[in-house]
Design an enzyme around this catalytic site. Structure first.
Site, short mmCIF file in Angstrom:
data_model
loop_
_atom_site.label_atom_id
_atom_site.label_comp_id
_atom_site.label_asym_id
_atom_site.label_seq_id
_atom_site.Cartn_x
_atom_site.Cartn_y
_atom_site.Cartn_z
N SER A 1 0.83 -1.21 0.00
CA SER A 1 0.00 0.00 0.00
C SER A 1 0.86 1.26 0.00
O SER A 1 2.01 1.26 0.47
CB SER A 1 -0.91 0.03 1.23
OG SER A 1 -1.82 -1.04 1.20
N1 SAH Z 1 -0.92 -4.52 4.08
C1 SAH Z 1 -0.36 -4.92 2.82
C2 SAH Z 1 -1.39 -4.75 1.72
C3 SAH Z 1 -1.21 -5.72 0.65
S1 SAH Z 1 -2.45 -5.61 -0.61
C4 SAH Z 1 0.89 -4.16 2.44
O1 SAH Z 1 0.95 -2.95 2.64
O2 SAH Z 1 1.80 -4.76 1.88
C5 SAH Z 1 -3.80 -6.50 0.12
C6 SAH Z 1 -3.51 -7.90 0.55
O3 SAH Z 1 -4.75 -8.50 0.94
C7 SAH Z 1 -2.94 -8.80 -0.53
O4 SAH Z 1 -1.75 -9.37 -0.08
C8 SAH Z 1 -4.03 -9.85 -0.76
O5 SAH Z 1 -3.53 -11.12 -1.11
C9 SAH Z 1 -4.72 -9.86 0.59
N2 SAH Z 1 -6.09 -10.38 0.57
C10 SAH Z 1 -7.03 -10.23 -0.38
N3 SAH Z 1 -8.17 -10.87 -0.04
C11 SAH Z 1 -7.92 -11.44 1.17
C12 SAH Z 1 -8.72 -12.24 2.06
N4 SAH Z 1 -9.97 -12.60 1.79
N5 SAH Z 1 -8.14 -12.65 3.21
C13 SAH Z 1 -6.86 -12.31 3.54
N6 SAH Z 1 -6.07 -11.56 2.73
C14 SAH Z 1 -6.60 -11.13 1.57
#
Ligand code: SAH
Length: 204
Positions: free
Chosen positions: A55
């Site tokens: 993010s």
């Molecule tokens: N906090 C992270 C954001 C990554 S993007 C960072 O800053 O790096 C969002 C993340 O949510 C992705 O890694 C994706 O795989 C995860 N995600 C999507 N749907 C999900 C679900 N149902 N349960 C858990 N994780 C999920």
């Protein structure tokens, strides 16, 4: 460079000193693929494994500020991804529980946390829609992917007085803050619009 990033975030309206200190402290470049490392202190999202993104720092700071994290609180994060948001929460001395549904990212970030000494209370490979009932209630829950709808399980796993920060929507999301005011009532605040990768639902 991290100080400059914090200044940019102040310019965009982030005021919480502890959140800004966490941004100054966490080496974001280490959470990114080496090909993008040189851009780590720009206020931008970048690709990570499994077609996901780390993010934008502003988004991380904004969501964290909305959580109003206090030391020792139990915070649940949905979407571990690169682990950057997790590390920011740990820096605020929260007890962090985090869930990721992409196995590749889960494994990679798990190894990285061990190497770096970041210690979430629990790191789970699974479906964030379900939360972690056996660890509930949480003081705060932060969803870091765009949710087409608000998962009911997450609402029910919030303490009274607890805060859920969740971007709601499909193509574009409205950052939404729920504060649980009683067993049955929530205050709902709709804030700015954002773009996240989708919160995916497991097909079963
Ligand atoms: N906090 C992270 C954001 C990554 S993007 C960072 O800053 O790096 C969002 C993340 O949510 C992705 O890694 C994706 O795989 C995860 N995600 C999507 N749907 C999900 C679900 N149902 N349960 C858990 N994780 C999920």
């Amino acid at each position: 460079m991290r100080n400059k990033l914090a200044d940019v975030l102040i310019g965009k309206g982030i005021t919480n000193k502890k959140v800004l200190d966490a941004i100054r402290n966490i080496p974001r470049h280490l959470f990114m693929d080496s090909s993008f490392e040189g851009h780590a202190y720009q206020d931008k999202a970048f690709p990570i494994a499994a077609d996901q993104t780390i993010s934008q720092p502003y988004t991380v700071a904004y969501q964290t500020e909305l959580l109003e994290v206090k030391a020792n609180q139990k915070i649940l994060e949905i979407g571990t991804g690169s682990g950057y948001q997790t590390a920011i929460l740990l820096k605020l001395n929260a007890k962090v529980f985090t869930i990721e549904r992409q196995l590749e990212l889960f494994k990679k970030t798990n190894i990285f946390f061990k190497k770096m000494g970041y210690r979430p209370k629990k790191m789970i490979f699974g479906d964030g829609y379900k939360g972690i009932p056996e660890e509930a209630p949480f003081d705060g829950i932060v969803v870091t992917a765009g949710a087409p709808e608000v998962p009911k399980a997450l609402m029910s796993q919030l303490k009274i007085g607890g805060r859920l920060v969740i971007p709601v929507g499909t193509d574009e999301q409205i950052m939404t803050l729920f504060i649980r005011t009683s067993a049955t009532e929530f205050e709902r605040k709709e804030l700015g619009s954002f773009r996240f990768v989708p919160l995916l639902q497991n097909k079963n």
